[in-house]
Scaffold this active site. Structure first.
Site, PDB file in Angstrom:
ATOM      1  N   GLU A   1      34.602  11.460  26.881  1.00 40.09           N
ATOM      2  CA  GLU A   1      35.165  12.172  26.601  1.00 40.09           C
ATOM      3  C   GLU A   1      36.644  11.757  26.870  1.00 40.09           C
ATOM      4  OE1 GLU A   1      33.177  14.378  23.109  1.00 40.09           O
ATOM      5  OE2 GLU A   1      34.516  16.314  24.148  1.00 40.09           O
TER       6      GLU A   1
ATOM      7  N   HIS B   1      11.303   4.729  39.896  1.00 38.32           N
ATOM      8  CA  HIS B   1       9.995   4.048  39.376  1.00 38.32           C
ATOM      9  C   HIS B   1      10.677   3.169  37.364  1.00 38.32           C
ATOM     10  CE1 HIS B   1       7.941   5.088  42.450  1.00 38.32           C
ATOM     11  NE2 HIS B   1       8.587   6.021  43.066  1.00 38.32           N
TER      12      HIS B   1
ATOM     13  N   LYS C   1      32.111  11.767  11.647  1.00 34.86           N
ATOM     14  CA  LYS C   1      32.032  12.706  10.799  1.00 34.86           C
ATOM     15  C   LYS C   1      32.245  11.959   9.315  1.00 34.86           C
ATOM     16  CE  LYS C   1      32.143  15.574  14.456  1.00 34.86           C
ATOM     17  NZ  LYS C   1      33.574  17.486  14.753  1.00 34.86           N
TER      18      LYS C   1
END
Length: 448
Positions: free
Chosen positions: A288, A309, A423
């Site tokens: 951010e 792995h 948003k």
């Protein structure tokens, strides 16, 4: 110095003259950060939190802990998203016994987190849990209207009020919010909730050493005084304007690898599973802060040896556009040795008498050599062990280094202009009042 750095794992990939050049760039960025005259300089309140946090604030956090302990509260729901929960989640996960929930020690409440997603299953299962437990809540939001935490708080608040009554609910809900304005501040005044302030000059991703992080951490049973002490020691250490400043070295090397050698991805690595959420907190901090203006290093995180792995093949032989930053814990807090076995069917008797952590250290060294040979530069950040003090130092180190690094990159470390895009679309799709025109437009775009 509590946090140390080793950039030797990058030496074969970069030229010394280039590194010196980037050290100078980082020192210039350090000057901007220290002079507080760069972009976003109205959000630098985090810089002196460790040394300037008043005793009264620590005591207020401890008073909530003691009050809720007296009520027999054994579940605290912490509601927040992004920086309003990741720091606390990181600390609780790092400092807790790995099997704390199974051991269920009396006297310390379980701290769980909500408001960081919109999953209906998660919400329903949280209600199931609250029905079985003696519950209190910490809600963290400057505005009180951010969708994810607001939805969670409405659900949790309703449960607490219906279970314990409105009068008792006011003593079981604590708000961490704006000092003067916002929906949560208004509600807290109306309902007489105890409140803590999110400082105006501290952004969410830099807020772990404010009540945003300190209150949940102390409620989980950990020593925030030691955490602030470790952070204060790191604050003092990183104030040195010198090429050996670990934050300067980190900012210089990561920007050199990115800008001059095309390393677009940084993988934060730990060989201790307790640091899984350190990676999550770090990803928000750097993603951010630096991911804007079409710039930035993509932050990823792994836990080795587990992820060797699964992702090990890609890191070893995949696209050469990454580097690793390994957070090393020099000493474990517990000791377990490997025993011998008469049959030795697993062929491990050569390890008999050795500590498990010795095997982990050799796996780390072997991985370092293999990945460097495979073309992956590696930085190393190290602390002595995992405890409140070193965790406070790690938090401060990465925050301070982030400010320097973003200025070297040429972006404002303290804004987040891109966060609002999803948003607006979500509000339009949910048909939120005030978004009527956007709703029409997005429905037309989707053919609805």
């Amino acid at each position: 110095m509590m946090v140390k750095i080793n950039v030797g794992g990058c030496a074969s990939f970069v030229k010394e003259t280039e590194y010196k050049n980037y050290l100078e760039k980082a020192l210039q960025a350090f000057d901007v950060l220290e002079a507080e005259n760069g972009a976003g300089n109205d959000f630098l309140g985090w810089k002196h939190l460790p040394s300037q946090t008043p005793e009264s604030l620590v005591k207020e956090c401890e008073d909530i802990r003691d009050d809720w302990k007296a009520k027999g509260i054994d579940l605290v729901v912490v509601i927040g998203i992004g920086g309003s929960y990741l720091g606390a989640k990181c600390a609780v996960e790092a400092l807790s016994h790995s099997f704390a929930k199974e051991l269920r020690k009396a006297g310390t409440p379980d701290v769980v987190f909500a408001g960081n997603n919109l999953s209906e299953d998660y919400a329903a299962e949280l209600i199931d849990l609250m029905k079985e437990r003696n519950t209190a809540c910490v809600v963290i939001s400057k505005s009180g209207t951010t969708t994810e935490p607001a939805v969670a708080f409405r659900i949790v608040k309703q449960h607490i009020e219906e279970t314990y009554g409105k009068a008792e609910a006011s003593s079981r809900i604590v708000a961490v919010t704006d000092a003067h304005k916002g929906a949560l501040k208004t509600l807290s005044t109306q309902e007489a909730y105890r409140t803590f302030v999110v400082p105006d000059n501290v952004g969410g991703r830099f807020s772990v050493l404010t009540p945003v992080g300190l209150l949940p951490i102390v409620l989980a049973g950990f020593d925030i005084r030691a955490m602030l002490e470790g952070a204060a020691e790191e604050e003092k250490a990183l104030s040195c304007r010198c090429e050996s400043n670990p934050a300067v070295e980190y900012a210089a090397m990561r920007n050199l690898l990115h800008t001059e050698y095309g390393k677009a991805i940084e993988i934060l690595v730990s060989f201790n599973p307790k640091f899984q959420y350190l990676g999550e907190w770090w990803k928000q901090l750097y993603g951010e802060s630096e991911g804007k203006d079409t710039k930035g290093i993509y932050p990823a995180s792994v836990i080795y040896t587990t992820d060797l792995h699964s992702l090990g093949q890609f890191v070893q032989d995949g696209a050469r556009n990454m580097f690793e930053t390994v957070v090393t814990v020099e000493n474990s807090n517990r000791c377990v040795t490997i025993g011998s076995d008469a049959q030795n069917l697993d062929q491990l008797n050569y390890l008999a008498g050795k500590h498990v952590e010795h095997c982990n250290a050799m796996a780390q060294l072997g991985t370092k050599l293999a990945h460097i040979d495979g073309g992956v530069p590696q930085l190393e950040i190290s602390v002595e062990r995992i405890n409140e003090k070193t965790l406070g130092a790690i938090f401060y180190f990465f925050e301070f280094a982030c400010g320097i690094s973003a200025y070297v990159l040429g972006v404002n470390p303290f804004n987040q202009p891109g966060v609002e895009a999803y948003k607006k679309n979500m509000f339009a799709l949910l048909e939120k009042p005030g978004f009527e025109e956007q709703t029409k437009a997005i429905k037309a775009r989707l053919g609805k």
